[in-house]
Design a protein around this motif. Structure first.
Motif, PDB file in Angstrom:
ATOM      1  N   GLY A 190      52.054  89.007  27.877  1.00  0.00           N
ATOM      2  CA  GLY A 190      50.930  88.602  28.737  1.00  0.00           C
ATOM      3  C   GLY A 190      50.037  87.621  27.884  1.00  0.00           C
ATOM      4  N   SER A 191      49.778  87.930  26.366  1.00  0.00           N
ATOM      5  CA  SER A 191      49.216  87.110  25.660  1.00  0.00           C
ATOM      6  C   SER A 191      49.692  85.663  25.703  1.00  0.00           C
ATOM      7  N   SER A 192      50.938  85.653  26.010  1.00  0.00           N
ATOM      8  CA  SER A 192      51.561  84.103  25.833  1.00  0.00           C
ATOM      9  C   SER A 192      51.061  83.123  26.917  1.00  0.00           C
ATOM     10  N   SER A 193      50.304  83.870  27.716  1.00  0.00           N
ATOM     11  CA  SER A 193      49.527  82.840  28.551  1.00  0.00           C
ATOM     12  C   SER A 193      48.625  82.086  28.113  1.00  0.00           C
ATOM     13  N   VAL A 194      48.033  82.410  26.862  1.00  0.00           N
ATOM     14  CA  VAL A 194      47.093  81.373  26.320  1.00  0.00           C
ATOM     15  C   VAL A 194      47.969  80.103  25.756  1.00  0.00           C
ATOM     16  N   LEU A 195      49.145  80.522  25.110  1.00  0.00           N
ATOM     17  CA  LEU A 195      49.897  79.348  24.698  1.00  0.00           C
ATOM     18  C   LEU A 195      50.449  78.571  25.710  1.00  0.00           C
ATOM     19  N   PHE A 196      50.965  78.933  27.027  1.00  0.00           N
ATOM     20  CA  PHE A 196      51.374  78.184  27.958  1.00  0.00           C
ATOM     21  C   PHE A 196      50.284  77.523  28.675  1.00  0.00           C
ATOM     22  N   CYS A 197      49.082  78.108  28.691  1.00  0.00           N
ATOM     23  CA  CYS A 197      47.893  77.554  29.577  1.00  0.00           C
ATOM     24  C   CYS A 197      47.406  76.306  28.715  1.00  0.00           C
ATOM     25  N   GLY A 198      47.572  76.531  27.207  1.00  0.00           N
ATOM     26  CA  GLY A 198      47.256  75.481  26.215  1.00  0.00           C
ATOM     27  C   GLY A 198      48.049  74.294  26.403  1.00  0.00           C
ATOM     28  N   LEU A 199      49.398  74.553  26.558  1.00  0.00           N
ATOM     29  CA  LEU A 199      50.250  73.440  26.686  1.00  0.00           C
ATOM     30  C   LEU A 199      50.342  72.854  27.758  1.00  0.00           C
ATOM     31  N   MET A 200      49.981  73.391  29.075  1.00  0.00           N
ATOM     32  CA  MET A 200      50.157  72.873  30.239  1.00  0.00           C
ATOM     33  C   MET A 200      48.821  72.046  30.697  1.00  0.00           C
ATOM     34  N   SER A 201      47.701  72.518  30.075  1.00  0.00           N
ATOM     35  CA  SER A 201      46.500  71.742  30.167  1.00  0.00           C
ATOM     36  C   SER A 201      45.696  71.052  29.043  1.00  0.00           C
ATOM     37  N   GLY A 202      46.659  70.762  28.025  1.00  0.00           N
ATOM     38  CA  GLY A 202      46.245  70.160  26.904  1.00  0.00           C
ATOM     39  C   GLY A 202      44.890  70.760  26.377  1.00  0.00           C
ATOM     40  N   ASN A 203      45.036  71.783  26.155  1.00  0.00           N
ATOM     41  CA  ASN A 203      43.986  72.821  25.599  1.00  0.00           C
ATOM     42  C   ASN A 203      42.589  72.625  26.391  1.00  0.00           C
ATOM     43  N   MET A 204      42.790  72.830  27.858  1.00  0.00           N
ATOM     44  CA  MET A 204      41.768  72.560  28.780  1.00  0.00           C
ATOM     45  C   MET A 204      41.196  71.029  29.095  1.00  0.00           C
ATOM     46  N   ASP A 205      41.890  70.031  28.478  1.00  0.00           N
ATOM     47  CA  ASP A 205      41.548  68.680  28.655  1.00  0.00           C
ATOM     48  C   ASP A 205      41.839  68.244  30.099  1.00  0.00           C
ATOM     49  N   ASN A 206      42.964  68.734  30.544  1.00  0.00           N
ATOM     50  CA  ASN A 206      43.391  68.372  31.798  1.00  0.00           C
ATOM     51  C   ASN A 206      42.871  69.694  32.882  1.00  0.00           C
ATOM     52  N   PHE A 207      41.673  69.564  33.268  1.00  0.00           N
ATOM     53  CA  PHE A 207      41.087  70.847  33.709  1.00  0.00           C
ATOM     54  C   PHE A 207      41.826  71.073  35.083  1.00  0.00           C
ATOM     55  N   PRO A 208      42.062  70.246  35.958  1.00  0.00           N
ATOM     56  CA  PRO A 208      42.665  70.576  37.245  1.00  0.00           C
ATOM     57  C   PRO A 208      44.097  71.366  36.941  1.00  0.00           C
ATOM     58  N   ALA A 209      44.833  70.853  35.840  1.00  0.00           N
ATOM     59  CA  ALA A 209      46.029  71.735  35.560  1.00  0.00           C
ATOM     60  C   ALA A 209      45.531  73.100  35.124  1.00  0.00           C
ATOM     61  N   PHE A 210      44.437  72.941  34.177  1.00  0.00           N
ATOM     62  CA  PHE A 210      43.932  74.441  33.865  1.00  0.00           C
ATOM     63  C   PHE A 210      43.780  75.261  34.773  1.00  0.00           C
ATOM     64  N   GLN A 211      43.047  75.088  36.115  1.00  0.00           N
ATOM     65  CA  GLN A 211      42.714  75.623  37.212  1.00  0.00           C
ATOM     66  C   GLN A 211      43.716  76.150  37.960  1.00  0.00           C
ATOM     67  N   ALA A 212      44.912  75.225  38.074  1.00  0.00           N
ATOM     68  CA  ALA A 212      46.113  75.896  38.610  1.00  0.00           C
ATOM     69  C   ALA A 212      46.763  76.639  37.890  1.00  0.00           C
ATOM     70  N   PHE A 213      46.712  76.548  36.664  1.00  0.00           N
ATOM     71  CA  PHE A 213      47.416  77.552  35.812  1.00  0.00           C
ATOM     72  C   PHE A 213      46.513  79.109  35.859  1.00  0.00           C
ATOM     73  N   THR A 214      45.241  79.019  36.042  1.00  0.00           N
ATOM     74  CA  THR A 214      44.551  80.343  36.340  1.00  0.00           C
ATOM     75  C   THR A 214      45.066  81.061  37.547  1.00  0.00           C
ATOM     76  N   VAL A 215      45.016  80.096  38.603  1.00  0.00           N
ATOM     77  CA  VAL A 215      45.492  80.726  39.961  1.00  0.00           C
ATOM     78  C   VAL A 215      46.780  81.384  39.815  1.00  0.00           C
ATOM     79  N   ALA A 216      47.750  80.666  39.263  1.00  0.00           N
ATOM     80  CA  ALA A 216      49.004  81.385  39.242  1.00  0.00           C
ATOM     81  C   ALA A 216      49.009  82.594  38.236  1.00  0.00           C
ATOM     82  N   ALA A 217      48.242  82.489  37.335  1.00  0.00           N
ATOM     83  CA  ALA A 217      48.396  83.698  36.356  1.00  0.00           C
ATOM     84  C   ALA A 217      47.562  84.866  36.953  1.00  0.00           C
ATOM     85  N   ALA A 218      46.406  84.614  38.019  1.00  0.00           N
ATOM     86  CA  ALA A 218      45.865  85.603  38.414  1.00  0.00           C
ATOM     87  C   ALA A 218      46.778  86.551  39.761  1.00  0.00           C
TER      88      ALA A 218
END
Length: 502
Positions: A190-218
């Protein structure tokens, strides 16, 4: 069957309340594959909650401070309201779950089953702005209040039921270690979600990708928790999870009875010592999770650690605590949790002192220290269900209860410790703003850790950050050593079972 005989029932056996032949066949298949069905069912909530909680705790402060540009006053107001709600909802839900006659509240697995979808929806509230926010927009403050209170309310409802399951699935230390083992594997994933979220969103720089990841995680997290709700069960499920003090006819306990039960819990000296130590641990968990990214971005230059390397660093900080706990299973059996937790406090004091002596210019050592501190703090925190379960057992024995007050003990503990989740960001943000963090954020300047790039004010800010990084763990761990040393339940790992049939 007597209560003490029930206490010796097989841990986590879901067949104790038959839910159909298909389910039983599935459990037998898991057993043949070498998987403990009860421990797997219990740990699935940890997997789902770990995915959401890690992302929420790591990103929400940076999101509202840097992207939504919430004002300092609104941030503090939200944290104060959150602090009050955070403290009140735990004993409230603990009372409801231990004494309610409504199955969706009183039965542990049903509380997880029905609470999971709302938990996932509450998680998503933070990541979607209600309108484009200007700097200091009042609505961003309201948004933070709603997001924090809704998320913590559903987190409490679901995880309080799961914590009660930990104490009620088995009273044997070996069985509880098995739950810890499965739990840490689930928490690791479960904690690996931070790693994958950071990689996919560029540490939240790509905010739409960050939002999409949170929906999938939820969505994935909700499915995991539903598995617990369908397949896990307490030994006391036949009693609806109610305490023996509930009067005949299923009427709710009076206020006097609730106060009496709470007073019995508070009168345990070991409970008092644990709560004191745990308050500081919750503070440190919030300190590390909320500010590790901010400290690393300011104190470690990009040419030393680029964005990808920092994403991996953050992910390691969330993943390695579970690896450490899994690697310490043999030590938990031989030394017990008391000595291991105490050792982590001494290690935190020593590491902080060494880092302070070395100075902030040793960037790789600083990165290792930031990551190692996150790992130590979270690894020790992962063991805290063991002392709480022992405290529940001691209360069960001392007052000769027919069923344990598991949720009330966990809820009372949370009443005193959860405010530290709000206290940590309030204190740190106030200190940082005294050294110009607010002005730097509002100026929108690109973060460059070299003081020469922005002058003396940035040098002072980075100095304050470095002292926070070193001194806070040292000071807090010293207080924890003083609180934890007198704790008396130290040898539960040497007992095969605490309750014997009479």
């Amino acid at each position: 069957m007597s209560t003490r005989a029930r206490a010796r029932a097989a841990p986590g056996n879901p067949a104790q309340g038959s839910h159909g032949g298909g389910r039983a066949a599935g459990m037998r298949l898991l057993a043949r594959l070498g998987v403990h069905p009860g421990a797997l069912a219990y740990s699935m909530t940890t997997l789902g909650a770990g995915m959401m909680n890690s992302i929420f705790s790591f990103y929400y402060v940076k999101l509202f401070l840097d992207k939504f540009q919430i004002s300092e006053s609104a941030f503090h107001q939200a944290q104060v309201i959150y602090m009050v709600w955070n403290a009140v909802n735990d004993p409230l839900f603990g009372y409801v779950q231990d004494n309610s006659g409504v199955p969706c509240c009183s039965r542990r697995r049903l509380a997880v089953l029905y609470g999971a979808p709302f938990y996932a929806l509450a998680f998503l509230l933070a990541w979607f702005p209600w309108r484009p926010y200007a700097a200091g927009d009042w609505l961003s403050g309201v948004h933070l209040i709603v997001a924090l209170c809704a998320f913590d309310g559903m987190l409490t409802f679901v995880l309080l039921a799961q914590c009660a399951l930990f104490a009620e699935i088995s009273v044997q230390h070996e069985s509880r270690l098995k739950l810890i083992k499965y739990n840490q594997v689930a928490s690791l994933l479960g904690s690996s979600s931070v790693l994958f979220c950071g990689l996919m969103s560029g540490n939240m720089d790509n905010f739409p990708a960050f939002q999409a990841f949170t929906v999938a995680a939820a969505a994935l997290a909700c499915g995991c928790m539903l598995y617990t709700g369908l397949h896990s069960e307490s030994r006391y499920a036949g009693r609806g999870g109610q305490a023996e003090e509930q009067p005949p006819g299923g009427a709710a306990l009076s206020l006097a009875s609730v106060c009496s039960l709470t007073w019995q819990i508070l009168n345990q000296r070991d409970f008092q010592l644990f709560v004191t130590m745990n308050f500081f641990q919750v503070f440190m968990v919030a300190f590390c999770n909320n500010f590790a990214m901010i400290f690393a971005e300011h104190l470690i230059p990009r040419e030393v650690l680029p964005s990808l390397a920092k994403s991996i660093m953050y992910g390691v900080g969330f993943i390695c605590p579970q690896v450490l706990v899994l690697g310490c299973q043999r030590l938990l059996r031989t030394l017990g949790y008391y000595r291991l937790v105490l050792f982590t406090f001494y290690l935190e004091v020593g590491a902080g002192a060494v880092m302070l002596l070395l100075g902030s210019q040793h960037y790789y050592v600083l990165a290792l220290f930031l990551t190692g501190n996150m790992v130590l703090v979270q690894a020790a925190f992962s063991l805290f269900n063991l002392p709480l379960a022992d405290i529940i057992d001691a209360d069960f024995n001392k007052h000769k209860r027919s069923s344990p007050l598991s949720s009330m003990v966990f809820g009372t503990n949370a009443f005193f410790t959860k405010p530290a989740q709000s206290l940590a960001p309030m204190v740190v943000v106030t200190i940082l703003n005294q050294f110009g963090y607010k002005e730097l954020k509002e100026a929108g300047a690109a973060v460059d850790p070299r003081p020469a790039a922005f002058g003396h004010s940035l040098q002072a800010l980075h100095g304050a950050m470095f002292y926070l990084v070193c001194l806070v763990p040292m000071f807090v761990a010293a207080l924890q050593i003083a609180a934890w040393t007198p704790f008396s339940i130290r040898e539960s790992h040497t007992l095969d079972a605490k309750y014997l049939e009479t």
